[in-house]
Motif scaffolding. Structure first.
Motif, short mmCIF file in Angstrom:
data_model
loop_
_atom_site.label_atom_id
_atom_site.label_comp_id
_atom_site.label_asym_id
_atom_site.label_seq_id
_atom_site.Cartn_x
_atom_site.Cartn_y
_atom_site.Cartn_z
N GLY A 19 0.70 -1.34 -0.20
CA GLY A 19 -0.04 -0.06 0.04
C GLY A 19 0.89 1.36 0.01
N ASN A 20 2.04 0.99 0.53
CA ASN A 20 2.95 2.19 0.51
C ASN A 20 3.55 2.62 -0.84
OD1 ASN A 20 2.40 3.14 3.27
ND2 ASN A 20 3.90 1.81 3.77
N LEU A 21 3.57 1.21 -1.72
CA LEU A 21 4.36 1.29 -3.08
C LEU A 21 3.35 1.87 -4.00
CD1 LEU A 21 6.28 -1.88 -2.70
CD2 LEU A 21 7.35 0.43 -2.66
N ILE A 22 2.17 1.26 -4.11
CA ILE A 22 1.39 1.79 -5.32
C ILE A 22 -0.23 1.93 -4.71
CG2 ILE A 22 2.44 0.30 -6.81
CD1 ILE A 22 0.10 -1.92 -6.56
N GLU A 23 -1.14 2.71 -5.26
CA GLU A 23 -2.15 3.02 -4.69
C GLU A 23 -3.30 1.77 -4.88
OE1 GLU A 23 -5.48 6.77 -5.04
OE2 GLU A 23 -4.25 6.31 -6.72
N VAL A 24 -3.88 1.42 -3.81
CA VAL A 24 -5.13 0.52 -3.85
C VAL A 24 -6.38 1.18 -3.07
CG1 VAL A 24 -3.56 -1.29 -4.24
CG2 VAL A 24 -4.20 -0.83 -1.84
N SER A 25 -7.56 0.57 -3.45
CA SER A 25 -8.51 0.99 -2.51
C SER A 25 -9.00 0.02 -1.52
CB SER A 25 -9.88 1.19 -3.38
OG SER A 25 -10.30 0.21 -4.22
N GLY A 26 -8.23 -1.33 -1.64
CA GLY A 26 -8.40 -2.36 -0.58
C GLY A 26 -7.58 -3.54 -1.03
N SER A 27 -7.38 -4.42 0.02
CA SER A 27 -6.48 -5.51 -0.23
C SER A 27 -6.73 -6.73 0.54
CB SER A 27 -5.03 -5.10 -0.34
OG SER A 27 -4.92 -4.47 1.06
N ALA A 28 -6.36 -8.14 0.26
CA ALA A 28 -6.36 -9.12 0.86
C ALA A 28 -5.26 -9.95 0.68
CB ALA A 28 -7.86 -9.91 0.67
N PHE A 29 -5.01 -10.60 1.75
CA PHE A 29 -3.61 -11.34 1.86
C PHE A 29 -4.20 -12.90 2.56
CE2 PHE A 29 1.06 -11.99 2.68
CZ PHE A 29 1.02 -13.38 2.42
N PHE A 30 -4.33 -14.03 1.62
CA PHE A 30 -4.80 -15.19 2.16
C PHE A 30 -4.03 -16.42 1.81
CE2 PHE A 30 -6.82 -14.32 -2.01
CZ PHE A 30 -6.83 -15.35 -2.56
N LEU A 31 -4.09 -17.48 2.68
CA LEU A 31 -3.16 -18.34 2.31
C LEU A 31 -4.17 -19.58 1.55
CD1 LEU A 31 -1.68 -19.29 5.83
CD2 LEU A 31 -0.92 -17.97 3.96
N VAL A 32 -3.52 -20.37 0.63
CA VAL A 32 -3.99 -21.29 -0.02
C VAL A 32 -3.63 -22.84 0.14
CG1 VAL A 32 -4.40 -22.17 -2.57
CG2 VAL A 32 -3.97 -19.54 -2.05
N GLN A 33 -4.82 -23.54 0.72
CA GLN A 33 -4.54 -24.87 0.96
C GLN A 33 -4.44 -25.69 -0.17
OE1 GLN A 33 -7.61 -25.90 4.32
NE2 GLN A 33 -8.57 -24.23 3.43
N PRO A 34 -4.06 -27.01 -0.11
CA PRO A 34 -3.68 -28.01 -1.11
C PRO A 34 -4.71 -28.08 -2.04
CG PRO A 34 -2.62 -28.84 0.88
CD PRO A 34 -3.61 -27.51 1.25
N ASP A 35 -6.13 -28.01 -1.32
CA ASP A 35 -7.36 -28.17 -2.42
C ASP A 35 -7.52 -26.58 -3.17
OD1 ASP A 35 -8.28 -26.78 -0.03
OD2 ASP A 35 -9.98 -28.06 0.37
N MET A 36 -6.79 -25.60 -3.05
CA MET A 36 -6.99 -24.30 -3.49
C MET A 36 -7.99 -23.58 -2.91
SD MET A 36 -4.39 -24.92 -5.69
CE MET A 36 -4.29 -23.28 -6.49
N GLN A 37 -8.44 -23.93 -1.63
CA GLN A 37 -9.41 -23.16 -0.89
C GLN A 37 -8.73 -22.32 0.06
OE1 GLN A 37 -13.11 -23.28 -1.24
NE2 GLN A 37 -12.17 -24.56 -3.05
N HIS A 38 -9.28 -21.02 0.48
CA HIS A 38 -8.80 -20.04 1.06
C HIS A 38 -8.44 -20.54 2.60
CE1 HIS A 38 -10.00 -16.12 -1.30
NE2 HIS A 38 -9.17 -16.83 -1.91
N GLN A 39 -7.50 -19.86 3.13
CA GLN A 39 -7.66 -20.04 4.62
C GLN A 39 -6.75 -18.86 5.13
OE1 GLN A 39 -4.72 -23.28 5.58
NE2 GLN A 39 -5.13 -23.08 7.96
N GLY A 40 -7.34 -18.36 6.53
CA GLY A 40 -6.63 -17.25 7.07
C GLY A 40 -6.54 -16.07 6.50
N ALA A 41 -7.74 -15.45 5.67
CA ALA A 41 -7.41 -14.55 5.07
C ALA A 41 -7.43 -13.05 6.00
CB ALA A 41 -8.85 -14.24 4.18
N TYR A 42 -6.69 -12.10 5.59
CA TYR A 42 -6.65 -10.89 6.12
C TYR A 42 -7.14 -9.77 5.21
CZ TYR A 42 -4.82 -6.80 8.96
OH TYR A 42 -4.86 -5.74 9.26
N ILE A 43 -7.75 -8.89 5.64
CA ILE A 43 -8.45 -7.88 4.71
C ILE A 43 -8.14 -6.67 5.19
CG2 ILE A 43 -10.58 -7.20 3.86
CD1 ILE A 43 -10.08 -10.22 3.25
N SER A 44 -7.55 -5.85 4.20
CA SER A 44 -7.32 -4.47 4.67
C SER A 44 -8.35 -3.24 3.89
CB SER A 44 -5.97 -4.02 4.20
OG SER A 44 -5.63 -2.70 4.54
N ASN A 45 -8.76 -2.56 4.48
CA ASN A 45 -9.77 -1.24 3.95
C ASN A 45 -10.67 -2.01 2.93
OD1 ASN A 45 -10.43 1.27 3.72
ND2 ASN A 45 -9.22 1.70 1.90
#
Length: 231
Positions: A19-45
């Motif tokens: 967010g300090n490098l480029i402008e965004v209105s929101g973001s999310a960082f999530f882990l991906v399990q072996p079955d490609m499903q989301h896990q442990g998402a962190y949501i910002s703005n």
């Protein structure tokens, strides 16, 4: 921010860096399990329910779904690189999901392990007024990708596993109880936890009762406070 914010500190700091490098209105960082499903998402703005809506209904419709990049070496992809504007604007994904949460442009950063398996994704969102991600911005994301991927594999994920092992040793939790505990601490509802790990609400409540008993607490709030104070 507390240094023991479990298990999302690395995710939060990574989104802060980008967010300090480029402008965004929101973001999310999530882990991906072996079955490609989301896990442990962190949501910002972004709205707190966006991840729930995405994983329950729209994940399979996403042109940037990590499953589409499973057998590639692509590090950064934009939504508009996958579909023409006409295809996107007429898609259910855009009409029902993107418009609801008021974003138009998306860039995803894919992180892999030593076996080239996707293990995490950062999604960067922009409202229409911001415009699409430029070639220079995509190059900037490429420039930080390798360091972030290295940190993810050598620092964050091993630390996460150590924390899980410590909790398991301290309280005698099963692997499934650890999964429930981690999602509970991240703020997921009972219904969301049950959906993510494919179990009935009654079974989930049984797991929660076991966790409360093993950790000698009586509520989510008390459990969260205890775990965060001990890691």
């Amino acid at each position: 921010m507390q240094t023991n914010q479990f298990p999302t500190l690395f995710q939060a700091k990574s989104l802060e860096l980008i967010g300090n490098l480029i402008e965004v209105s929101g973001s999310a960082f999530f882990l991906v399990q072996p079955d490609m499903q989301h896990q442990g998402a962190y949501i910002s703005n972004a709205p707190s329910d966006i991840e729930k809506s995405y994983t329950s209904t729209y994940f399979a419709l996403d042109p940037l779904n990590p499953i589409h990049f499973k057998h590639t070496d692509i590090k950064v992809a934009t939504l508009d690189s996958q579909l023409s504007q006409q295809e996107l604007l007429q898609s259910r994904y855009y009409l029902e999901f993107m418009t609801q949460y008021q974003h138009r442009y998306v860039a995803d950063i894919f992180f892999r392990n030593a076996r080239n398996e996707i293990i995490a994704v950062i999604s960067l969102l922009r409202v229409k007024a911001m415009g699409d991600f430029t070639a220079q911005e995509i190059q900037l994301l490429h420039s930080v990708h390798d360091f972030m991927e290295y940190s993810l594999n050598t620092v964050y994920l091993p630390k996460r596993e150590t924390e899980r092992n410590n909790l398991q040793d301290r309280y005698g939790l099963t692997d499934r109880e650890l999964d429930v505990l981690e999602m509970l601490i991240s703020g997921a509802s009972n219904k969301e936890i049950a959906r993510r790990i494919d179990m009935g609400i009654a079974t989930l409540k049984t797991h929660l009762n076991h966790i409360y008993r093993k950790t000698s607490v009586q509520s989510r709030t008390e459990l969260t406070a205890r775990v965060l104070s001990e890691i």
